[in-house]
Write a protein that holds these residues in place. Sequence first.
Motif: not given
Length: 186
Positions: A29-30, A36-37, A41-43, A170-171
Amino acid sequence: MTVGDIQALEVQIPREIIQYWGWFLAFGIGVLVLGIAAVVRAVAATVVSMLFFGWLLVLASGIEIAQAVMVGHWAGFFQHLLAAILFGIAGLLLVTRPVKSAEVLTVFMAMFFLVGGLFQIIGSIALALPGWGWQVADGLITLVLGLLVLGQWPASGLWVIGLFIGIDLIFYGCAWIALALGLRSL
């Protein structure tokens, strides 16, 4: 060993691992939340990853200098010294100019996707192994991904690396969650 033999193999999972399934779930989960974060916030994730890898290279440079001193006048002295210099320069460039470094690495990634996609398409058509259509489809997706990344460059250099790291996290998090839930059911 046949496929039937492989399917008949039973995997013995130690009880200690099963009883700590909750820790695996929490870790998954972490990592999922971190992914996701990173996507959102990809940049920032791109800049942070450039800084992280830059400091790793600076650390590697220090280790190589120590190795060069340890080998002394041995044959490996100049190889360690050269590696230390290269790691140090690359690391300092990543740390002092993370945005430019991300742009350059994004071009390398795009070229890797283009060449890899073309190679996979041509190779799978030429060999025509079972399931070659899926290999061609994967090659096409890789090729298109390279074209999309390259087509948006240099702007894509700001977000592509962070996005890819986020998707991978994520994966990876989902895989750990699936493992934990599978252990729980045992």
